[in-house]
Write an enzyme that holds these catalytic residues in place. Structure first.
Site, short mmCIF file in Angstrom:
data_model
loop_
_atom_site.label_atom_id
_atom_site.label_comp_id
_atom_site.label_asym_id
_atom_site.label_seq_id
_atom_site.Cartn_x
_atom_site.Cartn_y
_atom_site.Cartn_z
N VAL A 59 -47.37 48.61 -86.47
CA VAL A 59 -46.41 47.53 -86.75
C VAL A 59 -45.82 46.94 -85.47
CG1 VAL A 59 -45.84 48.43 -89.03
CG2 VAL A 59 -44.45 49.11 -87.05
N ASN A 85 -41.46 50.02 -94.04
CA ASN A 85 -40.89 51.35 -93.97
C ASN A 85 -41.13 52.06 -92.65
OD1 ASN A 85 -40.08 54.16 -95.13
ND2 ASN A 85 -42.23 54.42 -94.54
N TYR A 151 -31.75 54.36 -82.72
CA TYR A 151 -32.12 54.31 -84.14
C TYR A 151 -31.08 53.53 -84.95
CZ TYR A 151 -33.48 55.99 -88.78
OH TYR A 151 -33.87 56.07 -90.10
#
Length: 245
Positions: A59, A85, A151
């Site tokens: 991705v 995801n 994150y």
């Protein structure tokens, strides 16, 4: 068969929550392309039956994502649902985090969502069922966790990206929502309960006294991907049992 006749792409679909979403979609009649960097990791998904294929994709690479969406539409004839995801976590204090680790987290977690959206729109806008994009966020998008700066920043950005693109793509008949799991007994957080010291820190934050189950997350994913959510757009659906954090 809530997703009968629909075709979905799930990135990060060969393991963890992504894999569970693939299995849940397939059980509801959906034809699914499970995408991952390691195609061999999802071989048993294909062998288990149902209309599931595995496609190798990164991705972080826009050309790889373009090929993923094109392959899904060509193999199954159309594309209706994309679940973005794929994600990584590179923990560590911001002042000590390697620039390469920060960049990889951004490229995967945020860049991957961008590439999926951009590549999927030409297919989703032709969906007879109404296009659906479900982006994976996290409870850390809105909660402070020292050591999770990279994150958490990506997930906060994913939520705003979701809200903006929901408005932009609504005229094309595409809804864009974010699925925001809390502490789930799968994937990145599964090991928490096995570490007594870490569990002692997090257990008091769980209002229901337990980790969430993967099935509780996939039920929410099915809702956002199906007809029942046709007027839900730009929403962040938290699945956390009342996280007291």
């Amino acid at each position: 068969m809530r997703l009968d006749g629909r075709v979905a792409v799930v990135t990060g679909g060969t393991k963890g929550l992504g894999r569970r979403i693939v299995e849940a979609f397939a059980s509801e009649g959906c034809k699914v392309v499970a995408a991952g960097r390691d195609k061999s990791a999802g071989a048993d998904l294909v062998e288990s039956g149902g209309d599931v294929i595995v496609h190798e994709a990164d991705v972080r690479d826009p050309e790889s994502v373009d090929e993923l969406m094109r392959a899904a539409a060509e193999y199954f004839g159309h594309l209706d649902i994309v679940v973005a995801n794929a994600g990584v976590s590179r923990p560590g204090p911001a002042a000590q985090l390697a620039p390469a680790d920060f960049a990889d987290t951004m490229a995967t977690n945020l860049g991957g969502v961008f590439h999926c959206t951009r590549s999927a729109v030409p297919y989703l806008e032709r969906s007879e069922h109404g296009g659906r994009i479900v982006n994976l966020s996290s409870a850390l998008a809105t909660r402070v966790a020292p050591g999770a700066s990279a994150y958490a920043a990506t997930k906060a950005a994913v939520e705003m990206f979701t809200r903006v693109t929901a408005v932009e793509l609504a005229p094309k008949g595409i809804t864009v929502n974010a699925l925001c799991p809390g502490l789930i007994d799968e994937g990145m957080t599964r090991s928490i309960k096995d570490n007594e010291r870490v569990w002692a820190l997090y257990a008091p934050k769980l209002a229901m006294g337990r980790l969430g189950s993967p099935d509780e997350v996939t039920a929410a994913a099915l809702f956002l991907a199906g007809a029942e959510s046709s007027y839900v757009n730009g929403h962040v659906l938290e699945v956390n049992g009342g996280l007291n954090w």
